[in-house]
Write a protein that holds these residues in place. Structure first.
Motif, short mmCIF file in Angstrom:
data_model
loop_
_atom_site.label_atom_id
_atom_site.label_comp_id
_atom_site.label_asym_id
_atom_site.label_seq_id
_atom_site.Cartn_x
_atom_site.Cartn_y
_atom_site.Cartn_z
N UNK A 296 0.83 -1.21 0.00
CA UNK A 296 0.00 0.00 0.00
C UNK A 296 0.86 1.27 0.00
N UNK A 297 2.18 1.12 0.34
CA UNK A 297 3.09 2.27 0.36
C UNK A 297 3.85 2.45 -0.96
N UNK A 298 3.48 1.70 -2.00
CA UNK A 298 4.24 1.72 -3.26
C UNK A 298 4.36 3.10 -3.88
N UNK A 299 3.38 3.95 -3.66
CA UNK A 299 3.41 5.30 -4.26
C UNK A 299 3.52 6.39 -3.20
N UNK A 300 4.00 6.01 -2.00
CA UNK A 300 4.01 6.97 -0.88
C UNK A 300 5.41 7.49 -0.52
N UNK A 301 6.44 7.08 -1.24
CA UNK A 301 7.80 7.52 -0.92
C UNK A 301 7.90 9.04 -0.95
N UNK A 302 8.53 9.60 0.09
CA UNK A 302 8.72 11.04 0.27
C UNK A 302 7.43 11.77 0.63
N UNK A 303 6.38 11.02 0.99
CA UNK A 303 5.12 11.63 1.38
C UNK A 303 4.88 11.47 2.88
N UNK A 304 4.10 12.36 3.45
CA UNK A 304 3.75 12.27 4.86
C UNK A 304 2.72 11.17 5.06
N UNK A 305 3.02 10.21 5.93
CA UNK A 305 2.12 9.08 6.12
C UNK A 305 1.62 8.96 7.56
N UNK A 306 2.16 9.79 8.47
CA UNK A 306 1.75 9.69 9.87
C UNK A 306 2.17 10.95 10.63
N UNK A 307 1.91 10.95 11.94
CA UNK A 307 2.24 12.06 12.83
C UNK A 307 3.71 12.44 12.71
N UNK A 308 3.99 13.74 12.75
CA UNK A 308 5.37 14.23 12.58
C UNK A 308 6.30 13.82 13.73
N UNK A 309 5.75 13.31 14.82
CA UNK A 309 6.58 12.86 15.94
C UNK A 309 7.02 11.40 15.79
N UNK A 343 7.47 11.59 10.33
CA UNK A 343 6.20 11.28 9.70
C UNK A 343 6.25 11.08 8.20
N UNK A 344 7.42 11.26 7.57
CA UNK A 344 7.55 11.13 6.11
C UNK A 344 8.23 9.81 5.77
N UNK A 345 7.69 9.08 4.80
CA UNK A 345 8.29 7.83 4.34
C UNK A 345 9.55 8.17 3.54
N UNK A 346 10.70 7.86 4.11
CA UNK A 346 11.97 8.29 3.51
C UNK A 346 12.72 7.18 2.78
N UNK A 347 12.45 5.91 3.11
CA UNK A 347 13.19 4.83 2.46
C UNK A 347 12.45 3.51 2.58
N UNK A 348 12.60 2.68 1.56
CA UNK A 348 12.20 1.28 1.67
C UNK A 348 13.41 0.49 2.18
N UNK A 349 13.21 -0.79 2.41
CA UNK A 349 14.30 -1.67 2.84
C UNK A 349 14.75 -2.49 1.63
N UNK A 350 16.00 -2.28 1.21
CA UNK A 350 16.46 -2.78 -0.08
C UNK A 350 17.47 -3.92 0.01
N UNK A 351 17.36 -4.83 -0.97
CA UNK A 351 18.46 -5.73 -1.30
C UNK A 351 19.08 -5.20 -2.60
N UNK A 352 20.01 -5.96 -3.18
CA UNK A 352 20.68 -5.50 -4.40
C UNK A 352 19.70 -5.33 -5.56
N UNK A 353 18.76 -6.25 -5.70
CA UNK A 353 17.85 -6.21 -6.84
C UNK A 353 16.95 -4.98 -6.79
N UNK A 354 16.34 -4.72 -5.64
CA UNK A 354 15.45 -3.56 -5.54
C UNK A 354 16.24 -2.25 -5.60
N UNK A 355 17.45 -2.25 -5.01
CA UNK A 355 18.27 -1.03 -5.05
C UNK A 355 18.62 -0.66 -6.48
N UNK A 356 18.94 -1.67 -7.29
CA UNK A 356 19.24 -1.40 -8.70
C UNK A 356 18.00 -0.86 -9.41
N UNK A 357 16.84 -1.43 -9.09
CA UNK A 357 15.59 -0.98 -9.71
C UNK A 357 15.33 0.49 -9.41
N UNK A 358 15.59 0.91 -8.15
CA UNK A 358 15.33 2.29 -7.75
C UNK A 358 16.53 3.21 -8.00
#
Length: 497
Positions: A296-309, A343-358
């Protein structure tokens, strides 16, 4: 994935104790340990790329595990297991070829390499492979006393003491089960980029189940601890901690009731509530689910997803933590990754394959259960950082709700984030105060929505160092989780009607 070869126990079993503390124990030790030469490694990597693959790596593992158990007042069970082999992975575009062997002769390794190469063929150009050691710059789990220097006879008194101590603490105790498990893994890795590393990975788990009877009613609970440590872990303090915790968690259940169900505010207790953070939210941050648009977070990178604390971290660098990694199973150094910052989604958790994709560096989350399996993005120690209010303050704002302190099993749908968790115990909150103990209820909700509905975060961060093991795609990996107390404004509580 293809299996090749047959079991062949290495001839050097038992001669590895010095690797825990020897600062010189590195690539030379690893090659001697697994009986391979640098020339062998280059030949196998070359074979892995002969069908045009873009990248290849070799993962060698030798693990030995021991367990001692107490039941009915006596230590009466012990077991040991040895695992040994290597896996070959080849990447070509979106294709992955994987094969493993349980005998590391050159012929068997070449067969595995060529099998993986056939699965992930491509048009990549061959290039010379020069291998260089990647030293462990920060050892997060230095061992003082290796497990292979401790006999079963030396371990059993600790279980006997924990049994006796639990019986001493409460006259209602009728039975105790306790277990002590330890493991040691020698990991040797190299890849077609020329990286080689050796990692010595210890692990220990100690657990006790307390069973009590009162007026014909029987209750049970447990306490456990797990760390990447050697036998120095065993001491009077850890025994006393686990004994008291097991007794206290069991004792309170005799006073507990099932509350009425419905939608209400829930205060998550510090520490063990991190399992909800891990399951209901953490998996949705793993990059393979986002790369495939499952999360559900696939399009939420760099967006605010929760309380700023709210700050959510996945960390592989905590000293002696069960989820820590000096270097992950793809040759990437362990690191601390902020998934959510202010509160901002700043990173996914990557292996080599996903890191190359992004198009970014890996976060060091490429992990695998054993040499028989290929690495995938996995959590390490996932937790929420402390906030700015006290637990008492957030409880005081709740007129009617529950306080959940101990979670056990649950079910989560990774894509949507819908979850059901079983709460072993907690308390009713009435007019801003903890009142009646509660037990055996379900909490039902949606992970991303629960995160968004988290209105207050406590200043009492706590890591739960229990025996947490995470399952994904048929693989199990040791992890930890933690969080401060947090107030979720509304969740569905499945209690009595």
């Amino acid at each position: 994935m293809v299996m090749l070869g047959s079991l062949a126990a290495p001839s050097f079993l038992g001669g590895t104790a010095n690797a825990a503390n020897d600062k010189a124990a590195g690539i030379l030790f690893a090659m001697n340990h697994f009986g391979v030469s640098e020339g062998d490694l280059r030949k196998v990597l070359t074979a892995a790329l002969e069908k045009g693959g873009d990248y290849a790596d070799l993962f060698f593992e030798h693990s030995y595990r021991n367990n001692v158990s107490l039941q009915d007042g006596a230590v009466n069970r012990a077991s040991s297991n040895i695992d040994f082999g290597m896996g070959v992975r080849v990447l070509s575009g979106d294709q992955t070829g994987y094969a493993y062997v349980e005998s590391v002769t050159l012929d068997e390794m070449l067969k595995a390499a060529r099998t993986a190469a056939q699965i992930a063929s491509g048009s990549g150009a061959k290039k010379p492979i020069n291998l260089t050691e990647k030293p462990i710059s920060n050892n997060h789990y230095t061992v003082q006393l290796p497990w292979d220097e401790i006999s079963v006879k030396e371990k059993t008194p600790y279980l006997q003491v924990i049994n006796d101590r639990i019986f001493e603490l409460d006259k209602r105790v009728m039975k105790v089960n306790a277990s002590l498990g330890d493991s040691t893994s020698h990991i040797f890795f190299c890849n077609s980029e020329g990286v080689m590393y050796y990692d010595y990975r210890p692990m220990v788990t100690l657990a006790a189940v307390c069973i009590m009877e009162q007026d014909g009613k029987i209750e049970n609970s447990y306490a456990s601890r797990a760390y990447r440590m050697g036998a120095e872990f065993l001491n009077d303090e850890i025994i006393e901690t686990i004994a008291k915790e097991a007794v206290e968690k069991t004792s309170i259940l005799f006073e507990a009731v099932k509350p009425k169900g419905g939608e209400m505010p829930v205060v998550m207790g510090a520490g063990g509530s991190g399992i909800l953070l891990h399951e209901a939210i953490g998996h949705a941050f793993e990059a393979d689910f986002n790369r495939k648009n499952v999360s559900i977070f696939s399009d939420q990178l760099s967006k605010k997803i929760c309380n700023e604390h709210i700050n959510v971290v996945d960390d592989g660098t905590i000293p002696f933590n069960r989820g820590s990694v000096n270097i992950d199973d793809e040759g990437v150094e362990g690191q601390k990754t902020y998934i959510v910052k202010n509160g901002i989604l700043t990173s996914y958790l990557h292996d080599r394959i996903s890191a190359k994709h992004y198009g970014i560096p890996s976060t060091g989350n490429g992990r695998r259960e054993s040499f028989r399996m290929m690495p995938i993005p996995r959590m390490r120690a996932t937790y929420m950082e402390a906030g700015n209010v006290s637990e008492a303050e957030m409880i005081s704002t709740v007129k009617k709700g529950i306080y959940a302190s101990t979670f056990t099993n649950g079910q989560v749908q990774i894509g949507a984030g819908d979850f059901t968790f079983f709460v072993k115990n907690g308390y009713l909150i009435e007019d801003g105060k903890l009142t009646q103990p509660i037990k055996d209820i379900n909490i039902i909700g949606n992970g991303p929505k629960a995160l968004a509905d988290m209105t207050m975060v406590g200043n009492n961060y706590e890591m739960d160092n229990g025996t947490w093991t995470c399952g994904k795609d048929g693989q199990s990996c040791p992890v930890t989780c933690g969080m401060p107390s947090a107030l979720v404004s509304k969740l569905t509580v499945g209690g009595e009607s």
